[in-house]
Motif scaffolding. Sequence first.
Motif, short mmCIF file in Angstrom:
data_model
loop_
_atom_site.label_atom_id
_atom_site.label_comp_id
_atom_site.label_asym_id
_atom_site.label_seq_id
_atom_site.Cartn_x
_atom_site.Cartn_y
_atom_site.Cartn_z
N LYS A 1 -1.38 5.02 -0.75
CA LYS A 1 -1.54 6.57 -1.05
C LYS A 1 -2.05 6.89 -2.21
N GLU A 2 -2.22 5.93 -3.01
CA GLU A 2 -2.71 6.05 -4.54
C GLU A 2 -4.24 5.70 -4.40
N ASP B 1 3.93 -6.58 -6.73
CA ASP B 1 3.19 -5.59 -7.75
C ASP B 1 2.14 -6.33 -8.42
N LYS C 1 7.47 -0.18 1.22
CA LYS C 1 7.46 1.22 0.61
C LYS C 1 6.53 0.73 -0.79
N LYS C 2 6.17 -0.24 -1.27
CA LYS C 2 5.39 -0.60 -2.32
C LYS C 2 3.99 -0.46 -1.71
N LYS D 1 3.04 3.06 -1.12
CA LYS D 1 2.85 3.94 -2.29
C LYS D 1 1.06 3.59 -2.92
#
Length: 355
Positions: free
Chosen positions: A172-173, A140, A165-166, A169
């Motif tokens: 996708k952003e 992150d 998964k992170k 995400k």
Amino acid sequence: MPKILRLPGFIDIHVHLRDPGQTNKEDFYTGTCAAIAGGVTSVFDMPNNLEPIFSIEALEKKEREAREKAVCDYGLYFGTDGKNTELFEKVARRVVGLKLYLSLTTGKYVVGNPDLVSLIFKKWPKKKNIVVHAEDESIDLAIRLASKYQNRLHITHVSNKYSLKKIIKAKKEGLKITCDVTPHHLFLTEDKLKSMKGFAMVKPPLASEDDVDFLWENLGFIDCIATDHAPHTSEEKKGEIPPFGLPGVETMVPLMLNAVSQERLSLDDLVRLINVNPQKIFGFKQDKETYIEVDTQEKYIIENKNLFTKCGWSPYAGWEIRGKIKNVFIRGTKVFSEGKVLVKEGFGKQVQMDD
Ligand code: DOR
Ligand code: ZN
């Protein structure tokens, strides 16, 4: 019936050839012989040498070793402890990218201070990648800083569902972020620790079957396969405190060809993951006459005695593979054929990056 296929030479963006410093484990000659025997025609070498590649002097020393010994093409990474950021602009053109350790592994070069991590993202030239070893929440942090400072961020050896998964995400952003997975995280699971003990110890650790399934199911979000080829001797791996890491540069393409024969992915996927995307992400063009010839039908067993890596062992010894590398050509010269290296130390050239 043999079926000979021409494929582009594969590119491994993550290896540890241990040279200079730990040439009892591997060196630029043995490591690049292992690469070409495995159908890999370019390797990018990591900076966590015994003396880390944090200075221009250390980089120059490594450049010399590589130039004199490599038999395949190569690129080098610069490393950082957060205290050498004033060198970034100067070295960027000479290296394929910056490697940053945010999680603990061989060499203990983790940058733990968030202010230093922030400074690193701020100072590293925006056109070049920062390749990050991040497990857990440090992913992150890397994503947040890359977004703040507009860096090209590549997360290496994504090993489980939690991490991928992170990344999915963030992709996708719309964030400019790429990632790779290793063959060992695609083909081995944590239960190997019981049978292989120290030989299966690696960072990030081998994960569960569920994690491995998730990686395979989401291959479309994965940009590259890279080996994290981390040779350590058998003696060390058998010892009280085995060092982390598995050799892999020699077995990646065979394992993947075998997976193609089992229809787990297509040949196009393979070429995308280990040839097209590495060039796109790092910004260079491979010579059209750098290619390999494989027999997609031939079966053989991986055996330690046939390996070129100096460490002399493979976690895949005894595995049956369908898909044999027959001939390897680099810039038009045949460099490997039928189990033999045909060129001398120093044939390999440093990869020329686009400007
Ligand atoms: O298991 C590992 N070994 N992971 C790393 O990130 C580094 C590597 C090494 O250098 O041995
Ligand atoms: Zn590594």
